[in-house]
Design an enzyme around this catalytic site. Sequence first.
Site, PDB file in Angstrom:
ATOM      1  N   CYS A 142       0.935  -1.176  -0.195  1.00 24.36           N
ATOM      2  CA  CYS A 142      -0.021  -0.011  -0.014  1.00 24.36           C
ATOM      3  C   CYS A 142       1.013   1.072   0.053  1.00 24.36           C
ATOM      4  O   CYS A 142       0.315   2.271  -0.328  1.00 24.36           O
ATOM      5  CB  CYS A 142      -0.837   0.080   1.253  1.00 24.36           C
ATOM      6  N   ASN A 143       2.037   1.352   0.350  1.00 26.16           N
ATOM      7  CA  ASN A 143       2.946   2.261   0.694  1.00 26.16           C
ATOM      8  C   ASN A 143       3.564   2.805  -0.644  1.00 26.16           C
ATOM      9  O   ASN A 143       4.200   3.722  -0.876  1.00 26.16           O
ATOM     10  CB  ASN A 143       3.989   2.296   1.623  1.00 26.16           C
TER      11      ASN A 143
END
Lengths: 357, 245
Positions: A142-143
């Site tokens: 997600c980052n």
Amino acid sequence: MVSKLAESLPQILSVGTATPPDRYTQEEVLAMFDSVDPRVRGFYLNGHIKTRHLVLPDPVNGRREPESQEALITKHRRWSVRLGKEAIDACLSPLGLTPADVDYLACVTTTGYLCPGVSAYLVKEHGFREDVHRIDVVGMGCNAGVNTLQPVAAFCATNPGKLALMLCVEVCSAAYVNDGTLRSAIVNSLFGDGAAAVVLRTGSWVNPPGRKYGPRILGFESHTISDAMMTMRFDLYEGKLSFFLDRDIPYFIGSHVEKPIGRLLERFGLKRRQIAHWVVHSGGRKVIDSVKYNIGLTDHDVRHTLSVLRDYGNVSSGSFLFSLEKLLNERVVKPGDFGVLMAMGPGVAIETALVQW
Amino acid sequence: MLTLDVLGYEEQGNVATLQLGHPVDVAVIRDLQTVCAYLEDESKSDVLVLRGNAERFCGEIDMRAFDPSRPLDIHGFHKWEKVLSWIERIPKFTIAVIRGRCVGAGLQLALVCDQRIAAPGARFRLDEVSRGFLPGMATFRLAKYIGLGRARSLVLAGKQLDAVEAERWGLVDQVVPAEGLDAAVSSLVAAWTPENAIALELARRLLNESYSIQYEEFIGNFLAAQHRAITSERFMELLKKAHSE
């Protein structure tokens, strides 16, 4: 009036997003997975999410059969390319640009493995030039959108006037494992499908009338919590890649989030109250709560983060760009405003960027 | 040290004192912003005491600050609300010490403090509606202290309360003789030891948010806040101290 310094910084010119056409409420998805476990129902119904866009197979005789790993990989390839094209068009066409204008193409995905990568499919099928520079970031989580923004911004800084495009495309429904376990139920209740693209450039630039500019990028700070490394991970489980989320993730992130934010702001001599806009990854209700109470953000600060979570679920690497798009459409941003982009994911990573309009 | 245009400020030990009494205008708002920034960034004080003079706690909004020859806008009111909300969230224990009139803007300001101590001569009133405008976000805060019916008496009917009534209604925490105010502040400060400033800040935030959200949402907020409190360095020290005793 744009200063010489501002002109030397890479600027996000435009954001575009895309989702698959089918949209499901949490109740609908819950019914498909046939779960009566009250804990599973709790994950689906108490997590702030109302709807998600997903690519799910049609039912056969009223039942949705579990998809094979092969079917999941194929779904990821087909839909990552399709959603990628749509997000890229939504990003470029309002500026009168086409893929042929792009000099650097970065593609981010975690929800499926493919080689050649998404960027190669896009060059073949979507009109990018044969001399476009490419990079595919696969499996960072997600980052990864904020991580990938760093080389993209660096390309722009060293190549003024060139266009760089970053695509974050996640077909989370291609990482759904329907095996009746609680760990899978948590994952299946949270993630949604979606793609987001941003185009960046260094130097003076004029958007068409009415099209809001994105911010210029001032700098990045990263933070990796190695002690919590295994709290978010893919495991190979009965022949399928199955994602795992530890229940303590929100708290690991909460107790570290002050560090990168503190370093980022200190480097630029800023106080938290001087940040007008917080563009935070919609990781999940508890993660957002944890960020709010650890760095003192209000519900107003995370209004877009919460609304993206409510309407799309966690669309992984592109989530923060969905929030950025909502912020630009809100038309409240003023020249000179500072903002922080922040995304959290496996590593455990907290990735941040300071931006200014 | 900070310089203010109209308000007075001093620090003694762990207590900062802000001297009010001036009618609320642009200069007062600017001073309050300066004080908040100083308290947040530099001050070592644990407590902020807001005091008026014998006549009034803090002046009302000065009608003469508005220019009737030009269209009025809302931005000055927004600035006032922003600075009140900043005081409400400042990581210090805040005490309002009230003598005389506590009317309009003064009462709005008193409501954002953690404690209100009043002398018997203090009088409380929200007169804005009778003057043709609104008593700010006291419309949001007041009923949480005294209930909706009593809030209507103050806001709509313009009822004035004396100190004893205000205490009975829950608007004021203590009434003490004027000459005993300093001692009352001292004993409040002495009794309140800031063992963990983070806990104060978070508990206050949760209380302020408690009226507006559902239990299901609130429990998540509480768990996030509690986790921050119990993982703070200060809580670890307190834990070790408890084990060594």
